[in-house]
Design an enzyme around this catalytic site. Structure first.
Site, short mmCIF file in Angstrom:
data_model
loop_
_atom_site.label_atom_id
_atom_site.label_comp_id
_atom_site.label_asym_id
_atom_site.label_seq_id
_atom_site.Cartn_x
_atom_site.Cartn_y
_atom_site.Cartn_z
N GLN A 3 -38.61 0.98 54.56
CA GLN A 3 -37.29 1.14 53.94
C GLN A 3 -37.44 1.05 52.43
OE1 GLN A 3 -38.39 -1.39 55.79
NE2 GLN A 3 -37.19 -3.28 55.53
N ARG A 24 -32.21 3.51 49.71
CA ARG A 24 -31.22 3.21 48.67
C ARG A 24 -31.79 3.67 47.33
NH1 ARG A 24 -27.43 -0.55 48.99
NH2 ARG A 24 -26.92 0.39 50.97
N SER A 77 -36.89 -12.06 44.72
CA SER A 77 -37.08 -13.51 44.60
C SER A 77 -37.86 -14.07 45.77
CB SER A 77 -35.72 -14.22 44.46
OG SER A 77 -34.83 -13.81 45.46
N TYR A 130 -18.86 -8.37 52.53
CA TYR A 130 -19.22 -7.97 51.17
C TYR A 130 -18.96 -6.48 50.95
CZ TYR A 130 -22.06 -7.53 46.92
OH TYR A 130 -22.49 -7.29 45.65
N ARG A 155 -32.87 -12.63 48.37
CA ARG A 155 -33.12 -11.25 47.93
C ARG A 155 -34.62 -10.99 47.96
NH1 ARG A 155 -28.88 -10.18 42.95
NH2 ARG A 155 -27.32 -11.70 43.62
N GLY A 182 -41.47 -2.08 56.73
CA GLY A 182 -41.62 -2.07 55.28
C GLY A 182 -41.45 -0.72 54.64
N PHE A 217 -40.18 -12.54 47.63
CA PHE A 217 -41.59 -12.17 47.52
C PHE A 217 -42.29 -12.93 46.40
CE2 PHE A 217 -41.25 -7.65 49.54
CZ PHE A 217 -41.03 -8.24 50.77
N GLY A 265 -15.21 -5.72 51.35
CA GLY A 265 -14.49 -6.41 50.28
C GLY A 265 -14.60 -5.66 48.97
N LYS A 266 -15.80 -5.19 48.67
CA LYS A 266 -16.01 -4.44 47.42
C LYS A 266 -15.33 -3.07 47.48
CE LYS A 266 -18.72 -7.13 44.85
NZ LYS A 266 -18.39 -7.54 43.47
#
Length: 312
Positions: free
Chosen positions: A208, A276, A188, A144, A185, A206, A190, A147-148
């Site tokens: 991150q 992020r 969804s 992924y 993901r 946790g 959680f 590829g992107k």
């Protein structure tokens, strides 16, 4: 009236984009191979004279006449893109080649839905568009990420070599109604676990961090980017700069659901980024875009959606 092609149009973000384009009065062609997209996401548009749906895989050429192309076709969650990593890479690379070739032939503007994953596990925080990233080219997520990255290369080579009208959006974590409850993901996962009264699985300690953008804000950003002048190509970060730890996200979702789910910890997946967060200075200054939906309000809408799905 613009004739607009949306690849991956039956997916999570793609279906919301189709909604907005139809409401604006555009003639929309939704293309999807339904690997991760679902017909139910666009079923409400069937019968609308401004909407047409086509089953097609973008790794094969497509011959249609359009004015704009939003290239969103690609599985975007680790569960899905790691299921068939070779096909994932082909979708990003061959799909970009085919859609760029189509745009060149019909002289259409084309927007590439790239990703914050091009930054990998970043050493620079927050991430700005000038940062080249820190990506493992041979890891389990590389199909992924790389590829992107290759798709971005192709887009800018078409711009330099053919002066094709391109736009490149780097999409950060997005959530909202129509997410697949089994896509792996974090939002969804959680929400569904909390609604079922199951333990919420947090990887690592946790701590991150991620930044979550509500889907309506994301679609608004993509449409604004498409409408920018020809000399503005991007890449442009589109995401919410509000940073939250994964543990804080889990605690917030348990509180909003009103349940009693406990939190359990497990090992972190390989190449999982530690931090992020987008630098959105460029999209704010050039497009006048900033997210308007708070995380708590967006989570309430997402919880309501999944609650309805689970009751059906």
């Amino acid at each position: 009236m613009n004739k607009v092609l949306v690849t991956g149009g039956a997916g999570f973000i793609g279906s919301h984009l189709c909604d907005r384009l139809v409401r604006r009065g555009d003639d929309v062609l939704c293309v999807d191979n339904y690997f991760t997209g679902t017909k139910s996401n666009v079923a409400h548009l069937i019968g609308n004279p401004l909407f047409e749906s086509m089953r097609h895989d973008v790794t094969f050429p497509l011959y249609v006449e359009v004015d704009e192309i939003y290239n969103l076709a690609c599985p975007a969650s680790p569960v899905h893109y790691q299921f068939d990593p070779v096909q994932t890479t082909k979708t990003s690379v061959h799909g970009a080649i085919n859609m760029l070739g189509l745009a060149k032939r019909v002289k259409a503007r084309i927007l590439q839905a790239s990703t914050s994953e091009v930054y990998g596990d970043p050493e620079v925080h927050p991430q700005s568009e000038s940062y080249w990233g820190r990506v493992n080219p041979i890891g389990v997520r590389s199909c992924y990420n790389e590829g992107k990255r290759c798709a971005e290369t192709l887009f800018f080579d078409y711009w330099r070599q053919y002066r094709l009208g391109i736009k490149v959006a780097r999409i950060f974590n997005t959530y909202g109604p129509r997410m697949d409850m089994k896509d792996g993901r974090v939002v969804s996962n959680f929400v569904v676990q909390a609604l079922k009264g199951e333990p919420l699985t947090v990887f690592g300690d946790g701590q991150q961090t991620r930044s979550f953008c509500y889907v309506d804000d994301m679609v608004d950003g993509l449409m604004r980017l498409m409408e920018t002048p020809p000399d503005f190509t991007g890449p442009v970060n589109i995401g919410d700069p509000t940073e939250i730890t994964i543990l804080e996200l889990a605690e917030t979702i348990v509180r909003l659901v009103g349940g009693t789910s406990r939190i359990e910890f497990g090992p972190r997946p390989p190449d999982d980024p530690c931090r992020r967060r987008p630098d959105i200075g460029l999209v704010r200054d050039q497009l006048g875009w900033t997210p308007t939906v708070t995380l708590e309000d967006g989570l309430k809408e997402t919880i309501a959606y999944f609650r309805g799905i689970l009751r059906a």
